[in-house]
Design a protein around this motif. Structure first.
Motif, PDB file in Angstrom:
ATOM      1  N   VAL A  83       3.829  -5.920  13.623  1.00  0.00           N
ATOM      2  CA  VAL A  83       4.125  -5.542  14.964  1.00  0.00           C
ATOM      3  C   VAL A  83       4.883  -5.604  15.986  1.00  0.00           C
ATOM      4  N   TYR A 115       4.531  -0.356   5.523  1.00  0.00           N
ATOM      5  CA  TYR A 115       4.039   0.002   7.746  1.00  0.00           C
ATOM      6  C   TYR A 115       3.071  -0.155   8.062  1.00  0.00           C
ATOM      7  N   TYR A 116       3.088  -0.534   9.280  1.00  0.00           N
ATOM      8  CA  TYR A 116       2.080  -0.409  10.194  1.00  0.00           C
ATOM      9  C   TYR A 116       1.887   0.395  10.816  1.00  0.00           C
ATOM     10  N   GLY A 117      -0.056   0.197  10.681  1.00  0.00           N
ATOM     11  CA  GLY A 117      -0.264   2.002  11.292  1.00  0.00           C
ATOM     12  C   GLY A 117      -0.680   3.063  10.793  1.00  0.00           C
ATOM     13  N   GLN A 120       1.042   9.206   7.772  1.00  0.00           N
ATOM     14  CA  GLN A 120       0.147  10.447   6.850  1.00  0.00           C
ATOM     15  C   GLN A 120       2.201  10.814   6.061  1.00  0.00           C
TER      16      GLN A 120
END
Lengths: 323, 205
Positions: A83, A115-117, A120
């Motif tokens: 990240v 993706y990180y995090g 939605q």
């Protein structure tokens, strides 16, 4: 491990020569003459030092290291990214772009690689029932099925078929681009359907990411472009279709035999006049754009029933010919 | 000891009288005295692995390359990456394996539901031991780190392999409402938690 945030390749500028502020992060304001565009960019098309060569990152990489190799670090081992070391709204490599998401972004279906995090993904159609502004920003019913809204906080990596990805900054401008090459755009921009089939226009101030098969070439009008190699245009009036003069003469003479049969594939170009910039990609391989079918189908409403019937027969004949 | 070296989209394998296994049909050229022989079913992993493969549908077809010389291997002009294993395990989709050195063991690990989404089979291949594996990818591979508190979600089609103490689950990024009718285009993803590296390619094909 610390990495220079904007230089994912470790030492040296991967694209050759001088530091270009943001490969793929072209220029604010498309209309003005752009130093550097239109003329060959140093570094494009020549071997890229630092890519696929040994020390990618420099330091030994713990998870990959294993026993130290007698012949030095193994070639091509990618730098470990996380990240913190992923760039902010910049290219990770020529084919992958990292969006720092803080709110919403429009993304083409399937563009997300990882993706990180907390992110939605919602279909645009779905999302617009919750957030009414979506309908105002995404003004193209033909393409709406192919797009999602990414919402949340994190870092999203996007890619498109391994094509080159570039980010473009629009500053109160407009740019029309081939719909199948548009990967993502910030909701600060407004998307509208272009009059030219298969193209969409982005209007406003903000960032978008588009793919190109090979590096993007920028040219200025007057210019004629092959429709397949055309990636988009900024600030120009919509192009007109130009037909090769000799082909026109021939097809007028042979009009009765049906002009459609005698195509070399190069007799039709898009003709640009006026002021602006034209974007070309260096390959003509096109992707099937499902929206074109919907677009053409919606235009068949202009036909009378008899006309529609004869069009249907011709299409059936064409489908049978190709088998 | 055979040495694998990646050069962009070609893998060079230097053989010194020993053996490597490579994907069938991946040889583009060779120098020296090298014999090529089909490894038989199961990718040389023995009868047990062959059976598991048959059950899991994780297909792999490898050939033995033995002799002295240099073999050049490539597959669909895909980028090549050499991973050095020092006794640990690399999990990788079988279709991404280009070659591996002699003393590595290939096995099949059942991956649960994941295969349903990507059509890549219900199982994945593990490579264990001391040696080198060459993997191919569509575009260069990125190694993304996963650490506690830094979960990573990956598109199944962009996933190449992983390494470390990771657990993988299937997540659905969409509400059930959008599954009916139009999907979001990212209907299922792989969520990795734990500690390790995930290899991701730059194309979602």
């Amino acid at each position: 491990m610390t990495y220079p945030p904007n230089n994912p390749y470790g030492g040296g500028n991967p694209y050759g020569g001088q530091p270009q502020p943001g490969y793929g992060q072209p220029q604010p304001g498309y209309g003005q003459p752009q130093p550097g565009y239109g003329q060959p960019q140093p570094g494009y098309g020549q071997p890229q030092p630092g890519y696929g060569q040994p020390p990618y990152g420099g330091q030994p990489q713990p998870p990959y290291g294993g026993p130290p190799q007698p012949s030095g670090p193994p070639a091509g081992v990618p730098t470990t990214l996380n990240v913190q070391s992923l760039p902010d709204d910049d290219n990770v490599n020529p084919y992958v772009f990292c969006i720092t998401l803080n709110g919403e972004w429009f993304m083409s279906k399937g563009a997300m690689l990882a993706y990180y995090g907390n992110v939605q993904f919602d279909a645009v159609t779905e999302y617009s029932s919750v957030q009414a502004w979506v309908g105002a920003k995404f003004s193209s019913p033909i393409y709406v099925q192919d797009w999602v809204v990414a919402q949340g906080h994190g870092k999203v990596l996007i890619g498109d078929r391994g094509f080159d990805l570039n980010a473009y900054d629009l500053d109160d401008g407009n740019l029309t681009i081939k719909a199948s090459n548009l990967c993502a755009f910030s909701p600060a921009l407004e998307l509208k359907q272009s009059i030219v089939p298969g193209f969409v226009t982005l209007i406003g101030t903000g960032k978008f990411i588009a793919s190109s098969n090979g590096p993007v070439i920028f040219v200025e009008p007057p210019f004629r472009a092959d429709p397949d190699a055309l990636l988009g245009w900024a600030d120009c009036p919509s192009p007109s279709v130009h037909h090769d003069a000799q082909w026109m003469t021939q097809s007028m003479l042979g009009a009765l035999s049906g002009a459609l049969g005698r195509a070399s594939g190069e007799e039709r170009q898009y003709d640009f006049t006026g002021k602006g910039t034209i974007l070309l990609q260096s390959s003509e391989v096109a992707r099937e754009d499902p929206a074109v079918l919907r677009l053409v189908e919606s235009q068949t409403q202009l036909l009378t029933n008899a006309q529609a019937g004869s069009l249907g027969q011709r299409l059936v004949a064409r489908a049978q010919q190709q088998h | 000891m055979a040495q694998l070296t990646a050069q962009k989209r070609v893998l060079h394998a230097d053989l010194h009288g020993d053996r490597i296994r490579a994907a069938s049909g991946s040889m583009v050229a060779y120098e020296g005295n090298v014999d090529f022989k089909n490894s038989g079913m199961g990718g040389g992993g023995g009868m047990r692995a062959a059976l598991k493969r048959a059950v899991a549908g994780e297909s792999i077809s490898l050939m033995d390359c033995t002799g002295h010389g240099r073999v050049h291997l490539a597959k669909d002009a895909m980028d090549v990456l050499v991973v050095d294993l020092g006794g640990d395990t690399l999990t990788v989709e079988s279709e991404h394996i280009l070659a591996h050195t002699e003393h590595l063991r290939l096995d099949v690990q059942f991956a649960g539901l994941r295969g349903m989404t990507s059509g890549q089979g219900l199982a994945t291949t593990t490579v264990t031991g001391q040696g080198q594996v060459a993997i191919v990818s569509d575009g260069p591979v990125m190694a993304l780190e996963v650490a506690p508190g830094q979960d990573l979600v990956v598109d199944p089609d962009a996933y190449v392999g992983s390494r470390g103490q990771l657990s993988m689950n299937l997540v659905s990024g969409v509400s059930w409402k959008s599954l009916v009718g139009e999907g979001s285009g990212e209907p299922f993803s792989l969520r990795f938690t734990g500690h390790g590296l995930v290899l991701v390619q730059s194309s979602e094909r």
